[in-house]
Design a protein around this motif. Structure first.
Motif, mmCIF file in Angstrom:
data_model
loop_
_atom_site.group_PDB
_atom_site.id
_atom_site.type_symbol
_atom_site.label_atom_id
_atom_site.label_comp_id
_atom_site.label_asym_id
_atom_site.label_seq_id
_atom_site.Cartn_x
_atom_site.Cartn_y
_atom_site.Cartn_z
ATOM 1 N N UNK A 44 -2.535 2.247 -4.412
ATOM 2 C CA UNK A 44 -2.231 3.602 -3.949
ATOM 3 C C UNK A 44 -3.515 4.256 -3.450
ATOM 4 N N UNK A 45 -3.464 4.817 -2.263
ATOM 5 C CA UNK A 45 -4.580 5.605 -1.740
ATOM 6 C C UNK A 45 -4.192 7.077 -1.819
ATOM 7 N N UNK A 46 -4.982 7.846 -2.572
ATOM 8 C CA UNK A 46 -4.711 9.263 -2.730
ATOM 9 C C UNK A 46 -5.988 10.038 -2.969
ATOM 10 N N UNK A 47 -5.842 11.342 -3.134
ATOM 11 C CA UNK A 47 -7.017 12.215 -3.229
ATOM 12 C C UNK A 47 -7.154 12.895 -4.583
ATOM 13 N N UNK A 48 -6.386 12.468 -5.574
ATOM 14 C CA UNK A 48 -6.430 13.156 -6.865
ATOM 15 C C UNK A 48 -6.449 12.170 -8.023
ATOM 16 N N UNK A 49 -6.932 12.644 -9.164
ATOM 17 C CA UNK A 49 -6.907 11.836 -10.384
ATOM 18 C C UNK A 49 -5.468 11.510 -10.754
ATOM 19 N N UNK A 76 -3.187 -0.370 -8.833
ATOM 20 C CA UNK A 76 -4.565 0.089 -8.680
ATOM 21 C C UNK A 76 -4.605 1.245 -7.692
ATOM 22 N N UNK A 77 -5.711 1.970 -7.713
ATOM 23 C CA UNK A 77 -5.856 3.130 -6.833
ATOM 24 C C UNK A 77 -7.221 3.122 -6.175
ATOM 25 N N UNK A 78 -7.248 3.654 -4.960
ATOM 26 C CA UNK A 78 -8.490 3.992 -4.270
ATOM 27 C C UNK A 78 -8.422 5.481 -3.984
ATOM 28 N N UNK A 79 -9.460 6.218 -4.344
ATOM 29 C CA UNK A 79 -9.449 7.672 -4.219
ATOM 30 C C UNK A 79 -10.301 8.120 -3.037
ATOM 31 N N UNK A 85 -12.432 3.372 5.183
ATOM 32 C CA UNK A 85 -13.113 2.717 4.072
ATOM 33 C C UNK A 85 -12.177 2.547 2.871
ATOM 34 N N UNK A 86 -11.260 3.491 2.699
ATOM 35 C CA UNK A 86 -10.300 3.381 1.598
ATOM 36 C C UNK A 86 -9.424 2.140 1.771
ATOM 37 N N UNK A 87 -9.014 1.873 2.997
ATOM 38 C CA UNK A 87 -8.200 0.689 3.260
ATOM 39 C C UNK A 87 -9.016 -0.582 2.991
ATOM 40 N N UNK A 88 -10.268 -0.587 3.365
ATOM 41 C CA UNK A 88 -11.130 -1.752 3.087
ATOM 42 C C UNK A 88 -11.236 -1.978 1.571
ATOM 43 N N UNK A 89 -11.453 -0.885 0.831
ATOM 44 C CA UNK A 89 -11.538 -1.002 -0.622
ATOM 45 C C UNK A 89 -10.211 -1.459 -1.233
ATOM 46 N N UNK A 90 -9.114 -0.987 -0.662
ATOM 47 C CA UNK A 90 -7.799 -1.399 -1.159
ATOM 48 C C UNK A 90 -7.631 -2.908 -1.024
ATOM 49 N N UNK A 91 -8.105 -3.453 0.083
ATOM 50 C CA UNK A 91 -8.051 -4.902 0.254
ATOM 51 C C UNK A 91 -8.923 -5.627 -0.747
ATOM 52 N N UNK A 110 0.841 -1.199 0.000
ATOM 53 C CA UNK A 110 0.000 0.000 0.000
ATOM 54 C C UNK A 110 0.872 1.243 0.000
ATOM 55 N N UNK A 111 0.654 2.122 -0.975
ATOM 56 C CA UNK A 111 1.345 3.409 -1.038
ATOM 57 C C UNK A 111 0.347 4.497 -0.668
ATOM 58 N N UNK A 112 0.699 5.268 0.335
ATOM 59 C CA UNK A 112 -0.143 6.390 0.772
ATOM 60 C C UNK A 112 0.329 7.696 0.143
ATOM 61 N N UNK A 113 -0.616 8.515 -0.245
ATOM 62 C CA UNK A 113 -0.358 9.923 -0.535
ATOM 63 C C UNK A 113 -0.343 10.681 0.797
ATOM 64 N N UNK A 114 0.269 11.848 0.814
ATOM 65 C CA UNK A 114 0.397 12.619 2.051
ATOM 66 C C UNK A 114 -0.557 13.817 2.077
ATOM 67 N N UNK A 115 -0.270 14.834 1.282
ATOM 68 C CA UNK A 115 -1.068 16.066 1.320
ATOM 69 C C UNK A 115 -2.487 15.798 0.827
#
Length: 220
Positions: free
Chosen positions: A163-168, A180-183, A207-213, A8-13
């Motif tokens: 990757x979990x992040x907040x942008x396209x 793959x990504x979860x936004x 919920x993002x972590x659940x979706x990542x799984x 799992x790669x996390x985005x920060x900002x």
């Protein structure tokens, strides 16, 4: 052999760090320096994109070349630094990180030499197998190349990454490495834009972590 759990790669900002209000204020400081309009948080979330120079040009109604963007970027970061101590982690950031059963790392497009001590200040360093930020002197670019380097340093195959992040741009980076990504809707991008992208979308990091799984299981 496919690992039991993907990496799992996390985005920060805008993802682990709840800094939208500060980013908008710093963006407006940059716009004000050239007599541009102020944007609200909602306007920022609708219009923000990378490369950031394109976003600036859209709001300012004029081309922003490399020199001008470099100047605006410095103004932005000076304003951002001045308010950073007011920022907190997303409400469920620690819970979400603790819920992931596999390895985790952090990749940000914020300056590396400032990112690393900040992550340490929040007590998160031990969660990550690697923390990488931007090693250039001017920001604003896309994330894909940085993610490629990040995974190369980790020795992780992109196909085993979520990757979990907040942008396209986060999603585009994940796709570029075969991952793959979860936004996450709590950051810099309007939720409607995220949902229109076709990627899984979550309103909380838990919920993002659940979706990542779920997406990683589906891909195996």
């Amino acid at each position: 052999m496919t690992p039991a759990h993907p990496h799992l790669v996390w985005d920060w900002n805008g993802t682990l760090l709840n800094d939208l209000s500060l980013v908008v204020a710093a963006t407006n400081a940059a716009f004000a320096s050239v007599g541009g309009p102020a944007v609200t948080s909602d306007e920022h979330r609708v219009r923000f994109r990378r490369p950031i120079a394109e976003y600036y040009a859209d709001v300012l109604g004029q081309a922003v070349d490399d020199d001008e963007f470099g100047r605006l970027d410095r103004i932005f970061h000076d304003a951002y630094r001045s308010g950073l101590t007011t920022c907190e982690l997303a409400a469920d950031a620690r819970t979400a990180m603790a819920a992931w059963p596999g390895s985790q790392s952090l990749l940000s497009m914020w300056f590396h030499e400032e990112l690393v001590p900040t992550v340490h200040t929040y007590g998160l360093t031990s969660h990550f197998t690697r923390v990488d930020g931007l090693r250039a002197t001017v920001g604003g670019g896309r994330k894909a190349e940085s993610l490629q380097r990040h995974l190369a340093e980790l020795g992780v195959d992109g196909a085993s990454v979520v990757l979990i992040g907040d942008s396209i741009d986060d999603a585009d980076a994940a796709l570029a490495v075969g991952g793959r990504a979860v936004l996450y809707t709590g950051g810099f991008t309007d939720p409607a834009r995220l949902r229109a992208s076709g990627h899984p979308v979550a309103d909380t990091l838990t919920d993002a972590v659940k979706l990542a799984g779920e997406v990683s299981s589906a891909g195996r």
